[in-house]
Design an enzyme around this catalytic site. Sequence first.
Site, mmCIF file in Angstrom:
data_model
loop_
_atom_site.group_PDB
_atom_site.id
_atom_site.type_symbol
_atom_site.label_atom_id
_atom_site.label_comp_id
_atom_site.label_asym_id
_atom_site.label_seq_id
_atom_site.Cartn_x
_atom_site.Cartn_y
_atom_site.Cartn_z
ATOM 1 N N ASP A 104 44.352 37.681 46.272
ATOM 2 C CA ASP A 104 44.493 36.471 47.078
ATOM 3 C C ASP A 104 44.002 35.268 46.292
ATOM 4 O O ASP A 104 43.179 35.389 45.380
ATOM 5 C CB ASP A 104 43.622 36.549 48.340
ATOM 6 C CG ASP A 104 43.946 37.753 49.194
ATOM 7 O OD1 ASP A 104 45.094 38.208 49.154
ATOM 8 O OD2 ASP A 104 43.024 38.213 49.897
HETATM 9 N N1 URA Z 1 42.156 42.891 49.386
HETATM 10 C C1 URA Z 1 42.154 41.637 49.881
HETATM 11 O O1 URA Z 1 41.949 41.428 51.056
HETATM 12 N N2 URA Z 1 42.378 40.630 49.028
HETATM 13 C C2 URA Z 1 42.584 40.789 47.717
HETATM 14 O O2 URA Z 1 42.761 39.820 46.996
HETATM 15 C C3 URA Z 1 42.588 42.102 47.210
HETATM 16 C C4 URA Z 1 42.374 43.136 48.075
#
Ligand code: URA
Length: 231
Positions: A104
């Site tokens: 993310d």
């Molecule tokens: N899980 C998440 O919620 N975000 C990420 O970036 C990676 C794994």
Amino acid sequence: MRRIDQFLANLGYCSRREARGWVEDGRVTVGGGAIDDSGTKAAAPDVRVDGEPLDHPDGLLLLFHKPVGLVCSHDAREGLNVYSVLPPRWQRRNPTITSVGRLDKDTSGLLLLTDQSPLVHQLTSPKHKVPKVYRATVDADLSPDLVAQFASGTLLLAGETEPCAPASLTLIGPREAELTLTEGRYHQVRRMFSAVGATVLTLHRARFGHLDLAEVPSGQWRELPLDAFGV
Ligand code: URA
């Protein structure tokens, strides 16, 4: 053997049309000798541009330390992406450099980048169960019972019917934990904590398979051999 203009275009040096000019200007040699046709076929190790060997003609695999604030999408509307920090020539390569799975925008840590699509498929396939280790801080105290709950293989994410595979949780502090996942569902770590009533405040991926970030500073990368995963 490939055409010189194709090599140069696919490796991001210039367009095929521009390659003709580069050849005419004597910037490209094959086996040490000048060429006069950008359609000349050659093997990558024999080609020099401005006296230098071709830039990673066999492909690229990078271990990137993603900072918070960059997205993994190639869509410019989603904001500044992780590819934008790479050398411009790499950004022009075809096949395109892409991330192995996604982190993310608000997540930092280890992200693999590559132009090798079989590697992307292999490493993101649920079949291969590559362990990924995340460090999370959350907004509520974490109960020790969560360790068994996350390991049980019964945790359901909102809107899903298939429970999460067993995941290994280690509590590090009252509101900090390390979570090891072998799958990679959308926002999985945030949604797993959300399923037990906690909101993730910070999230960092520390390991991907056998790899860790070692000394790679945020926003930088280390090149890996293409066979780092034996693919
Ligand atoms: N899980 C998440 O919620 N975000 C990420 O970036 C990676 C794994």
